[in-house]
Write a protein that holds these residues in place. Sequence first.
Motif, PDB file in Angstrom:
ATOM      1  N   GLY A   1       0.856  -1.179   0.000  1.00 48.50           N
ATOM      2  CA  GLY A   1       0.000   0.000   0.000  1.00 48.50           C
ATOM      3  C   GLY A   1       0.891   1.228   0.000  1.00 48.50           C
ATOM      4  O   GLY A   1       2.118   1.135  -0.144  1.00 48.50           O
ATOM      5  N   ILE A   2       0.270   2.394   0.207  1.00 47.68           N
ATOM      6  CA  ILE A   2       1.073   3.627   0.119  1.00 47.68           C
ATOM      7  C   ILE A   2       2.098   3.691   1.253  1.00 47.68           C
ATOM      8  O   ILE A   2       3.204   4.225   1.060  1.00 47.68           O
ATOM      9  N   VAL A   3       1.784   3.080   2.409  1.00 50.76           N
ATOM     10  CA  VAL A   3       2.737   3.119   3.527  1.00 50.76           C
ATOM     11  C   VAL A   3       3.932   2.209   3.236  1.00 50.76           C
ATOM     12  O   VAL A   3       5.097   2.627   3.348  1.00 50.76           O
TER      13      VAL A   3
ATOM     14  N   ASP B   1       3.703  -8.402  -1.542  1.00 51.52           N
ATOM     15  CA  ASP B   1       2.267  -8.181  -1.329  1.00 51.52           C
ATOM     16  C   ASP B   1       1.487  -9.412  -1.775  1.00 51.52           C
ATOM     17  O   ASP B   1       1.774 -10.010  -2.820  1.00 51.52           O
ATOM     18  N   ALA B   2       0.469  -9.747  -0.979  1.00 53.17           N
ATOM     19  CA  ALA B   2      -0.368 -10.911  -1.288  1.00 53.17           C
ATOM     20  C   ALA B   2      -1.083 -10.733  -2.622  1.00 53.17           C
ATOM     21  O   ALA B   2      -1.361 -11.716  -3.311  1.00 53.17           O
TER      22      ALA B   2
ATOM     23  N   ALA C   1      -6.570  -0.697   1.458  1.00 51.70           N
ATOM     24  CA  ALA C   1      -7.261   0.587   1.665  1.00 51.70           C
ATOM     25  C   ALA C   1      -6.779   1.652   0.683  1.00 51.70           C
ATOM     26  O   ALA C   1      -7.562   2.497   0.232  1.00 51.70           O
ATOM     27  N   THR C   2      -5.508   1.600   0.332  1.00 54.74           N
ATOM     28  CA  THR C   2      -4.938   2.620  -0.560  1.00 54.74           C
ATOM     29  C   THR C   2      -5.714   2.718  -1.871  1.00 54.74           C
ATOM     30  O   THR C   2      -5.924   3.808  -2.400  1.00 54.74           O
TER      31      THR C   2
ATOM     32  N   ALA D   1      -8.765   2.402  -2.420  1.00 52.53           N
ATOM     33  CA  ALA D   1     -10.099   3.019  -2.298  1.00 52.53           C
ATOM     34  C   ALA D   1     -10.017   4.368  -1.604  1.00 52.53           C
ATOM     35  O   ALA D   1     -11.029   4.915  -1.191  1.00 52.53           O
ATOM     36  N   SER D   2      -8.810   4.920  -1.499  1.00 54.92           N
ATOM     37  CA  SER D   2      -8.646   6.100  -0.650  1.00 54.92           C
ATOM     38  C   SER D   2      -9.029   7.389  -1.368  1.00 54.92           C
ATOM     39  O   SER D   2      -8.877   7.522  -2.574  1.00 54.92           O
TER      40      SER D   2
ATOM     41  N   TRP E   1      -6.605  12.639   0.314  1.00 50.83           N
ATOM     42  CA  TRP E   1      -6.422  13.993   0.859  1.00 50.83           C
ATOM     43  C   TRP E   1      -5.161  14.019   1.719  1.00 50.83           C
ATOM     44  O   TRP E   1      -5.045  13.244   2.672  1.00 50.83           O
TER      45      TRP E   1
ATOM     46  N   VAL F   1       2.438 -13.417   2.627  1.00 48.80           N
ATOM     47  CA  VAL F   1       3.365 -13.805   3.698  1.00 48.80           C
ATOM     48  C   VAL F   1       2.575 -14.632   4.711  1.00 48.80           C
ATOM     49  O   VAL F   1       1.551 -14.189   5.229  1.00 48.80           O
TER      50      VAL F   1
ATOM     51  N   SER G   1      -5.196   7.423   8.085  1.00 49.11           N
ATOM     52  CA  SER G   1      -4.626   8.596   7.416  1.00 49.11           C
ATOM     53  C   SER G   1      -3.253   8.280   6.832  1.00 49.11           C
ATOM     54  O   SER G   1      -2.326   9.100   6.883  1.00 49.11           O
ATOM     55  N   GLY G   2      -3.142   7.082   6.275  1.00 48.08           N
ATOM     56  CA  GLY G   2      -1.857   6.634   5.733  1.00 48.08           C
ATOM     57  C   GLY G   2      -1.416   7.425   4.510  1.00 48.08           C
ATOM     58  O   GLY G   2      -0.206   7.519   4.253  1.00 48.08           O
ATOM     59  N   VAL G   3      -2.359   8.005   3.771  1.00 42.02           N
ATOM     60  CA  VAL G   3      -1.955   8.828   2.619  1.00 42.02           C
ATOM     61  C   VAL G   3      -1.238  10.075   3.121  1.00 42.02           C
ATOM     62  O   VAL G   3      -0.153  10.427   2.643  1.00 42.02           O
ATOM     63  N   THR G   4      -1.821  10.720   4.110  1.00 46.52           N
ATOM     64  CA  THR G   4      -1.205  11.923   4.675  1.00 46.52           C
ATOM     65  C   THR G   4       0.168  11.601   5.268  1.00 46.52           C
ATOM     66  O   THR G   4       1.141  12.330   5.052  1.00 46.52           O
TER      67      THR G   4
HETATM   68  C1  LIG Z   1     -12.779   5.681   1.451  1.00 40.88           C
HETATM   69  C2  LIG Z   1     -11.451   5.991   2.113  1.00 40.88           C
HETATM   70  C3  LIG Z   1     -11.027   7.310   2.168  1.00 40.88           C
HETATM   71  C4  LIG Z   1      -9.803   7.607   2.771  1.00 40.88           C
HETATM   72  N1  LIG Z   1      -9.374   8.889   2.722  1.00 40.88           N
HETATM   73  C5  LIG Z   1      -8.154   9.206   3.204  1.00 40.88           C
HETATM   74  C6  LIG Z   1      -7.638  10.509   3.016  1.00 40.88           C
HETATM   75  O1  LIG Z   1      -8.275  11.346   2.377  1.00 40.88           O
HETATM   76  N2  LIG Z   1      -6.412  10.789   3.528  1.00 40.88           N
HETATM   77  C7  LIG Z   1      -5.681   9.865   4.212  1.00 40.88           C
HETATM   78  O2  LIG Z   1      -4.582  10.178   4.668  1.00 40.88           O
HETATM   79  N3  LIG Z   1      -6.138   8.596   4.385  1.00 40.88           N
HETATM   80  C8  LIG Z   1      -7.352   8.255   3.890  1.00 40.88           C
HETATM   81  N4  LIG Z   1      -7.826   6.989   4.018  1.00 40.88           N
HETATM   82  C9  LIG Z   1      -7.019   6.021   4.774  1.00 40.88           C
HETATM   83  C10 LIG Z   1      -5.834   5.572   3.938  1.00 40.88           C
HETATM   84  O3  LIG Z   1      -6.278   5.210   2.649  1.00 40.88           O
HETATM   85  C11 LIG Z   1      -5.142   4.395   4.626  1.00 40.88           C
HETATM   86  O4  LIG Z   1      -4.715   4.807   5.912  1.00 40.88           O
HETATM   87  C12 LIG Z   1      -3.916   3.932   3.830  1.00 40.88           C
HETATM   88  O5  LIG Z   1      -4.251   3.643   2.492  1.00 40.88           O
HETATM   89  C13 LIG Z   1      -3.306   2.701   4.495  1.00 40.88           C
HETATM   90  O6  LIG Z   1      -2.229   2.306   3.693  1.00 40.88           O
HETATM   91  P1  LIG Z   1      -1.380   1.020   4.060  1.00 40.88           P
HETATM   92  O7  LIG Z   1      -0.294   0.923   3.055  1.00 40.88           O
HETATM   93  O8  LIG Z   1      -1.000   1.073   5.498  1.00 40.88           O
HETATM   94  O9  LIG Z   1      -2.417  -0.180   3.983  1.00 40.88           O
HETATM   95  P2  LIG Z   1      -3.147  -0.873   2.686  1.00 40.88           P
HETATM   96  O10 LIG Z   1      -3.320   0.103   1.580  1.00 40.88           O
HETATM   97  O11 LIG Z   1      -4.338  -1.522   3.235  1.00 40.88           O
HETATM   98  O12 LIG Z   1      -2.063  -1.912   2.218  1.00 40.88           O
HETATM   99  C14 LIG Z   1      -1.790  -3.098   2.919  1.00 40.88           C
HETATM  100  C15 LIG Z   1      -1.276  -4.116   1.911  1.00 40.88           C
HETATM  101  O13 LIG Z   1      -0.809  -5.245   2.630  1.00 40.88           O
HETATM  102  C16 LIG Z   1      -1.095  -6.389   1.868  1.00 40.88           C
HETATM  103  N5  LIG Z   1      -1.104  -7.537   2.791  1.00 40.88           N
HETATM  104  C17 LIG Z   1      -1.892  -7.730   3.873  1.00 40.88           C
HETATM  105  N6  LIG Z   1      -1.569  -8.884   4.490  1.00 40.88           N
HETATM  106  C18 LIG Z   1      -0.551  -9.426   3.789  1.00 40.88           C
HETATM  107  C19 LIG Z   1       0.211 -10.627   3.919  1.00 40.88           C
HETATM  108  N7  LIG Z   1       0.028 -11.497   4.927  1.00 40.88           N
HETATM  109  N8  LIG Z   1       1.174 -10.876   2.994  1.00 40.88           N
HETATM  110  C20 LIG Z   1       1.421 -10.010   1.983  1.00 40.88           C
HETATM  111  N9  LIG Z   1       0.711  -8.875   1.805  1.00 40.88           N
HETATM  112  C21 LIG Z   1      -0.243  -8.582   2.702  1.00 40.88           C
HETATM  113  C22 LIG Z   1      -2.458  -6.102   1.224  1.00 40.88           C
HETATM  114  O14 LIG Z   1      -2.649  -6.873   0.051  1.00 40.88           O
HETATM  115  C23 LIG Z   1      -2.341  -4.606   0.940  1.00 40.88           C
HETATM  116  O15 LIG Z   1      -1.915  -4.348  -0.392  1.00 40.88           O
HETATM  117  C24 LIG Z   1      -9.014   6.603   3.386  1.00 40.88           C
HETATM  118  C25 LIG Z   1      -9.427   5.281   3.296  1.00 40.88           C
HETATM  119  C26 LIG Z   1     -10.630   4.968   2.659  1.00 40.88           C
HETATM  120  C27 LIG Z   1     -11.039   3.540   2.531  1.00 40.88           C
END
Ligand SMILES: Cc1cc2nc3c(=O)[nH]c(=O)nc-3n(C[C@H](O)[C@H](O)[C@H](O)COP(=O)(O)OP(=O)(O)OC[C@H]3O[C@@H](n4cnc5c(N)ncnc54)[C@H](O)[C@@H]3O)c2cc1C
Length: 339
Positions: A9-11, A30-31, A38-39, A41-42, A45, A154, A298-301
């Motif tokens: 994801g973005i983080v 990544d799986a 979540a990224t 569908a984000s 912002w 994983v 708020s992982g995008v921020t």
């Molecule tokens: C509708 C909506 C609006 C939002 N708006 C905002 C906004 O405007 N601003 C903002 O800052 N945040 C916003 N957010 C929150 C933000 O999108 C999330 O905080 C952020 O995308 C989280 O990123 P991530 O990389 O931590 O997690 P994710 O994007 O969920 O990525 C996790 C990844 O891990 C992988 N994974 C999981 N388990 C395993 C495993 N065992 N082995 C291998 N891979 C695995 C998954 O396939 C996935 O790709 C919003 C979220 C939503 C749904």
Amino acid sequence: MRVVVVGAGIVGAAIAFAAARRGAEVTLVDAVGPAAGATGASFGWIGTSGKFPGGAAALRDDVLPHWRRLEAEVPGVEIRWTGSLTWPAPDGPVPGAQLLAADRVAALEPNLRDPSPGALHHPGDGALDPVAVTGALIDAARGLGARTRFGVPVERVLVRGGRAAGVETPDGPIGADAVVAAAGTGMAGLCDLPVAASPAVLVRIPAQRGLVRTVFAAPGFEVRERAGGGLLAAVGCPDGPEEAGHRAARAVAAAFRGTADARPDAVHVGLRPMPADRAPIVGPVPGLPGLYAAVMHSGVTLAPVVGDLVATEVVDGVPAAALAGCRPERYAACDTQGT
Ligand SMILES: Cc1cc2nc3c(=O)[nH]c(=O)nc-3n(C[C@H](O)[C@H](O)[C@H](O)COP(=O)(O)OP(=O)(O)OC[C@H]3O[C@@H](n4cnc5c(N)ncnc54)[C@H](O)[C@@H]3O)c2cc1C
């Protein structure tokens, strides 16, 4: 130093890029693939005017400088610096934001039906396409030598000599000196942290260009223009995605002139990783040296500032004071699994 980052994801992408930039041998696993959680569908912002709970407060001032750095450094990181309006203005002062009277709100959003009673303006805020930017960060990490393994779940963290020594996958083990779990709502399989899956809905609404000019946040919804035209709205999901889509279109139509006939043309549900106290969880996982967690709302921020600080800690071994309030230790019952 070999670093496995779990989650693209973005983080995870920001961490992989920052670690590769510091010379680590990075494998991003990544799986499914980039932005599959979540990224994908984000709303996208980059918001510095909202709540920064717990340890997130110490990161707020570094959000915009880190995004501006990545925008300059990484091809494909494109941000629309439109500023944001929170309407009506919440009580109390917000750092970096100004309270605007109705006439100034109307100047920023001329199609807003009722600009009274004013709004909170954060001129520094922006928005981006999270899928495109995640892809750009991964491409940049690859350009620095990072490897990617997509479609590879994983299964567990490998432990050798009391330390995390890599990850086990159906394709075999991937060895590492450090494992960074950035798996969003998939953290449960890697370590035991209280992270819920909180549904929210992203809605695409056709509209003429320039109808909404800022990132506009009102009670119950947020809306902004997409780079390619049309609007994106984000709403909660208490009533199922289809109803949420119509609710979003009605809310936008009630707020802005020129959207009365708008119907959602795409609705996407995302599961937001939500730590129990809503504050980021970033740091070494107690009980298993070499395993590090990075999960947050708020992982995008937060991705660029967190990515940079995680790489400083994991690759350079230098503790980041700004992360002191984000540590996993605050959850007393934090035990590792997968040993
Ligand atoms: C509708 C909506 C609006 C939002 N708006 C905002 C906004 O405007 N601003 C903002 O800052 N945040 C916003 N957010 C929150 C933000 O999108 C999330 O905080 C952020 O995308 C989280 O990123 P991530 O990389 O931590 O997690 P994710 O994007 O969920 O990525 C996790 C990844 O891990 C992988 N994974 C999981 N388990 C395993 C495993 N065992 N082995 C291998 N891979 C695995 C998954 O396939 C996935 O790709 C919003 C979220 C939503 C749904």
